[in-house]
Design a protein around this motif. Structure first.
Motif, PDB file in Angstrom:
ATOM      1  N   ASN A  50      30.524  34.650  22.948  1.00 21.01           N
ATOM      2  CA  ASN A  50      31.684  35.757  22.843  1.00 21.01           C
ATOM      3  C   ASN A  50      31.342  36.816  23.555  1.00 21.01           C
ATOM      4  O   ASN A  50      32.388  37.450  24.513  1.00 21.01           O
ATOM      5  CB  ASN A  50      32.325  36.002  21.354  1.00 21.01           C
ATOM      6  N   TYR A  51      30.026  37.447  23.511  1.00 20.62           N
ATOM      7  CA  TYR A  51      29.753  38.556  24.110  1.00 20.62           C
ATOM      8  C   TYR A  51      29.678  38.349  25.650  1.00 20.62           C
ATOM      9  O   TYR A  51      30.055  39.165  26.734  1.00 20.62           O
ATOM     10  CB  TYR A  51      28.367  38.906  23.650  1.00 20.62           C
ATOM     11  N   LYS A  52      29.151  37.142  26.013  1.00 19.07           N
ATOM     12  CA  LYS A  52      28.875  36.664  27.549  1.00 19.07           C
ATOM     13  C   LYS A  52      30.415  36.608  28.028  1.00 19.07           C
ATOM     14  O   LYS A  52      30.598  36.877  29.266  1.00 19.07           O
ATOM     15  CB  LYS A  52      28.113  35.522  27.516  1.00 19.07           C
ATOM     16  N   LYS A  53      31.293  36.071  27.384  1.00 18.18           N
ATOM     17  CA  LYS A  53      32.528  35.773  27.966  1.00 18.18           C
ATOM     18  C   LYS A  53      33.331  37.142  28.151  1.00 18.18           C
ATOM     19  O   LYS A  53      34.029  37.456  29.100  1.00 18.18           O
ATOM     20  CB  LYS A  53      33.461  35.009  27.020  1.00 18.18           C
ATOM     21  N   ALA A  54      33.340  37.909  27.221  1.00 14.39           N
ATOM     22  CA  ALA A  54      33.868  39.567  27.317  1.00 14.39           C
ATOM     23  C   ALA A  54      33.339  40.189  28.454  1.00 14.39           C
ATOM     24  O   ALA A  54      33.916  40.823  29.041  1.00 14.39           O
ATOM     25  CB  ALA A  54      33.815  40.101  25.846  1.00 14.39           C
ATOM     26  N   LYS A  55      31.968  40.151  28.579  1.00 15.89           N
ATOM     27  CA  LYS A  55      31.389  40.827  29.661  1.00 15.89           C
ATOM     28  C   LYS A  55      31.722  40.277  30.976  1.00 15.89           C
ATOM     29  O   LYS A  55      31.735  41.057  31.973  1.00 15.89           O
ATOM     30  CB  LYS A  55      29.655  40.773  29.599  1.00 15.89           C
ATOM     31  N   ASP A  56      31.960  39.145  31.283  1.00 13.04           N
ATOM     32  CA  ASP A  56      32.285  38.391  32.501  1.00 13.04           C
ATOM     33  C   ASP A  56      33.731  38.675  32.796  1.00 13.04           C
ATOM     34  O   ASP A  56      34.108  38.503  34.042  1.00 13.04           O
ATOM     35  CB  ASP A  56      31.916  36.833  32.469  1.00 13.04           C
ATOM     36  N   GLN A  57      34.466  39.109  31.863  1.00 15.91           N
ATOM     37  CA  GLN A  57      35.997  39.301  32.236  1.00 15.91           C
ATOM     38  C   GLN A  57      36.226  40.836  32.725  1.00 15.91           C
ATOM     39  O   GLN A  57      35.502  41.658  32.390  1.00 15.91           O
ATOM     40  CB  GLN A  57      37.009  39.007  30.910  1.00 15.91           C
ATOM     41  N   PRO A  58      37.031  40.883  34.005  1.00 20.32           N
ATOM     42  CA  PRO A  58      37.306  42.156  34.521  1.00 20.32           C
ATOM     43  C   PRO A  58      37.822  43.270  33.189  1.00 20.32           C
ATOM     44  O   PRO A  58      38.834  42.577  32.478  1.00 20.32           O
ATOM     45  CB  PRO A  58      38.115  42.049  35.524  1.00 20.32           C
TER      46      PRO A  58
END
Length: 97
Positions: A50-58
């Motif tokens: 979830n952290y990785k997904k949130a980090k990759d989103q603009p």
């Protein structure tokens, strides 16, 4: 051999195997068989994803919608234009021959 069918439901996709179990049901069944220590590791991994997904989103910096430009909206913004504004640039002299 397992066959997978991906079925769209709104925006979420559920993968259903031949036993009719959704991905969430399969994860629940597998995780419930693990020891509490390994369940904690699974939870840590899910939080990492979830952290990785949130980090990759603009990141949206301006929540207000962009209004279309109107004719004459920039009137008065340019206060000075040099006298030689339309004169050819010295750097382009060799291309103008």
């Amino acid at each position: 051999m397992k066959t997978w069918l991906t079925v769209p439901v709104n925006v979420v996709y559920w993968a259903i195997n031949e036993y009719g179990m959704s991905v969430l049901e399969q994860i629940d069944a597998k995780v419930s068989q693990l020891s509490p220590e390994l369940q904690a590791e699974v939870l840590d991994f899910v939080e990492f994803l979830n952290y990785k997904k949130a980090k990759d989103q603009p990141v949206k910096t301006d929540p207000t919608p962009q209004l279309p430009n109107k004719f004459g909206a920039g009137k008065g913004l340019i206060t000075y234009i040099a006298e030689d504004f339309d004169a050819p640039l010295d750097d382009m002299e060799e291309y103008m021959r």
